[in-house]
Design a protein around this motif. Structure first.
Motif, PDB file in Angstrom:
ATOM      1  N   HIS A  55      -1.060  -5.246  -3.625  1.00 29.62           N
ATOM      2  CA  HIS A  55      -1.882  -4.694  -3.698  1.00 29.62           C
ATOM      3  C   HIS A  55      -2.271  -5.340  -4.594  1.00 29.62           C
ATOM      4  CE1 HIS A  55      -2.411  -0.843  -1.242  1.00 29.62           C
ATOM      5  NE2 HIS A  55      -1.102  -1.003  -2.019  1.00 29.62           N
ATOM      6  N   ALA A  60      -1.632  -6.927   2.054  1.00 29.23           N
ATOM      7  CA  ALA A  60      -2.058  -5.670   3.429  1.00 29.23           C
ATOM      8  C   ALA A  60      -2.880  -6.398   3.610  1.00 29.23           C
ATOM      9  CB  ALA A  60      -3.041  -4.331   2.577  1.00 29.23           C
ATOM     10  N   PRO A 139       2.205  -1.800   1.885  1.00 23.26           N
ATOM     11  CA  PRO A 139       2.124  -2.964   2.616  1.00 23.26           C
ATOM     12  C   PRO A 139       3.103  -3.765   3.824  1.00 23.26           C
ATOM     13  CG  PRO A 139       1.640  -2.741   1.033  1.00 23.26           C
ATOM     14  CD  PRO A 139       1.874  -2.121   0.672  1.00 23.26           C
TER      15      PRO A 139
END
Lengths: 310, 379
Positions: A55, A60, A139
């Motif tokens: 993240h 992602a 992700p």
């Protein structure tokens, strides 16, 4: 036939995960004669470390190979540090105590990680930590593509890359254990810690190194799981941890190639039982194997039989 | 000292429930939900729905001049935590009504406590029949505002046979879940009665990461569709792994699928699947569109069925409190049991003799990461 092949592919992909986790159990047992029951939770921490890293890097939105490598290396590094800290704070002070004390401490560490990660977020941190009990979505690190098809069996880049990474890591470990100075020291400590110490081997450092190495492998296993089964939560390490322990015992605990073979056999047998016989017995099979091994060949497939010193 | 404290607790527990129209002009309502855990959106939607209803009711002056106050507890999706929270609401907070839980296994842990302490409990969305009726005996204090699994399973079986024209189906059920086992059973019975055949019945355990063994076995038997009556996090992973195995059959499910997380985890693998639900946000009826608008304004997302049912649950309770003599206890229980033709968001609600709501179900089809209305099936 294609169904059989598909089962083999599935079983291998689960089995390599068990094998990677089992290596951590078996190495720690080799040097310390300790079953590190917190190992499954180190695996869970590996998944979350990768989650936060991914993240932070914005994987992602824009996945690249470079980021994937960073996430891999980063989470392995974080877990290696965690393994070191656990050993330093929880196990080393108890090393001269009866072995049961360390075993119970290991279970305590396991609970600490599992339930500590389920606490609500602390305020003032840049990331949502601890994650809490709600499962998170991991992700996608890269796009899944089917690379080749054999009959009806679809083999994707995920399967191939996972298997390649797992085998690469195992070969790397084999190299470290048998071809490096550290590995030689590790084997010496495993043979007899006090004599190794007398010979000038830094026993404490070797043991710390072993924990770090095993934990890094657990992080790699967690990542391989998370990229293809993208749901992670604080309890995710419990079952794989127990099963990897079974795999390690099956292969002969303390024996590195044994843990790999044990993991693969466990993954395949689970797959075949669930696929061909009764899917509700999937988890039972691992523990049935444990009981049978303990009854019939307690030293495992490749383990040395050692007489209990009285 | 310890003995006196214990005696005080026993005494407190054995006191008769006080009139719920307390002197301070509040009606205390307990809410129990899985605000965290594997089914976190279930609990969050329920809380949001009840909160929205309470703020609307309070804005209108509440019931008989008393306003609603909520006491919300998280059970993390664990039945034992739900039971603890229930005991706490009943014994310590002395609420006059409890709204919860979503999952049947957790409502089943709470229902006996409601019954023993004579505190009415409304589950907005537990569909297993045993929640309100155990061993042929209706629980006097437990109600629900949704339909039950024999109906929900039947709806999907009818839809599969009559609308999708399927005749060979497989089942993949969660063995540790009362809800999933019940739905699978009722679906199987109805589908066979309609002339279809169930060619495979596999199972998994909630929280599993890998479902490929079961899916590969199902793939080999070539069913036309697979019924997966589980909860959304597992279902999303199952759908992904099915696509990875090149299985393109549609999957069918129940209201346990209804969560925005289903689309986040499952992604495009969810497209083309169907599930039965309590209402559809596509429905143009003003009651629904009004609710959707208010909910979106307050929480910034589309309300799932669990939010709508929770909203209805508090409104039905308020309606019963207005009709009955009291806001809790026996009077509220009687008034709730007498609910007839209440026009809620999720349809016209009549509580039947077994304390279930009788109303139609909708079937939703997933496309482009969102559910869309496909059909309505009446009881």
């Amino acid at each position: 036939m294609s169904e059989f092949l598909q089962h083999v592919v599935n079983g291998l992909s689960v089995g390599t995960i068990y094998a990677l986790i089992a290596l951590g159990y078996t190495m720690v047992y080799g040097v310390l004669r300790l079953i590190n029951f917190a190992h499954g939770d180190v695996y869970m921490v590996g998944a979350f470390a990768a989650f936060y890293l991914a993240h932070a890097l914005g994987v992602a939105e824009n996945p690249t190979l470079g980021k994937t490598v960073v996430v891999f290396a980063g989470s392995m590094g974080i877990c290696a540090a965690l393994g070191y800290v656990i050993e330093r704070l929880a196990y080393r002070p108890l090393r001269e105590r009866p072995r049961l004390t360390s075993l119970i401490t290991a279970i305590g560490i396991s609970f600490l990680l599992e339930y500590g990660f389920q606490l609500p977020h602390w305020n003032g941190l840049p990331i949502e930590f601890p994650p809490g009990p709600t499962p998170r979505f991991f992700p996608e690190l890269f796009q899944r593509v089917v690379w080749f098809e054999v009959g009806e069996v679809a083999i994707s880049n995920y399967d191939v890359i996972s298997l390649a990474v797992a085998i690469g890591l195992m070969l790397g470990l084999q190299f470290i254990v048998y071809r490096t100075k550290f590995g030689t020291a590790m084997r010496a400590v495993s043979f007899d810690p006090s004599i190794a110490g007398l010979m000038g081997i830094p026993v404490d450092r070797v043991i710390s190194g072993t924990f770090a190495l095993g934990s890094a492998l657990a992080a790699a296993a967690a990542l391989l799981v998370a990229i293809s089964r993208p749901r992670i939560d604080p309890m995710m390490g419990m079952m794989p941890g127990l099963k990897a322990f079974v795999a390690a015992v099956f292969g002969g605990i303390g024996n590195v190639p044994g843990a790999m073979i044990g993991g693969l056999i466990l993954g395949l047998s689970e797959e075949f039982v669930a696929g061909y016989a009764f899917s509700s017995y999937r988890d039972a099979i691992a523990f049935a194997i444990l009981i049978i091994v303990l009854l019939v060949k307690p030293e495992g497939l490749f383990g040395r039989r050692t007489a209990e010193k009285v | 000292m310890r003995i006196t404290r214990f005696a005080a607790v026993v005494l407190a527990l054995s006191l008769p429930v006080q009139s719920a129209f307390a002197a301070d002009g509040k009606i205390l309502v307990g809410v129990i939900g899985s605000l965290t855990g594997a089914e976190a959106t279930f609990g969050q939607s329920t809380r949001n729905g009840v909160e929205l209803a309470a703020s609307e009711l309070n804005a209108k002056g509440g019931v008989k001049g008393k306003t609603f106050e909520l006491k919300v507890y998280d059970d993390q999706g664990k039945p034992e935590e739900a039971a603890t929270a229930m005991t706490r609401l009943v014994a310590q907070d002395k609420v006059s009504l409890v709204i919860g839980e979503v999952a049947s296994s957790r409502s089943l842990a709470m229902a006996p406590i409601a019954e023993a302490n004579k505190v009415p409990m409304i589950t907005p969305s537990s569909t297993n029949p045993r929640v309100t009726k155990e061993g042929g005996k209706v629980r006097q204090y437990v109600f629900r505002v949704c339909f039950i699994d024999p109906f929900q399973g039947t709806v999907m079986a009818k839809f599969a046979k009559n609308d999708l024209k399927l005749s060979k189906m497989a089942i993949l059920r969660d063995v540790g879940n009362d809800y999933s086992m019940g739905l699978a059973q009722y679906f199987t019975e109805k589908f066979k009665a309609l002339g279809g055949s169930i060619i495979a019945d596999e199972s998994y355990k909630a929280g599993d990461q890998d479902f490929k063994a079961q899916l590969t076995a199902l793939k080999g038997k070539k069913p036309e569709a697979i019924y997966v009556p589980g909860y959304y996090t597992d279902v999303a992973l199952i759908a992904r792994q099915a696509r990875e195995l090149n299985m393109n059959q549609p999957m069918l499910g129940g209201d346990g699928w209804d969560s925005s997380k289903l689309y986040e985890i499952g992604g495009s693998a969810m497209d083309g699947h169907y599930f039965s639900n309590h209402y559809s946000t596509d429905d143009p009826s003003p009651a629904i569109q009004n609710f959707v608008k208010k909910y979106k304004a307050k929480y910034g997302e589309m309300p799932d069925a669990l939010a709508a049912l929770a909203y209805d649950a508090l409104f039905i309770a308020a309606d019963a409190m207005g009709r009955g003599g009291d806001a809790g206890g026996d009077a509220l229980r009687r008034a709730l049991a007498a609910t007839k033709g209440y026009k809620g968001v999720t349809g016209v609600i009549t509580i039947d003799g077994d304390h279930n709501a009788v109303k139609p179900a909708v079937v939703l089809k997933i496309a482009g990461r969102a559910p869309h209305y496909a059909a309505t099936v009446r009881p």
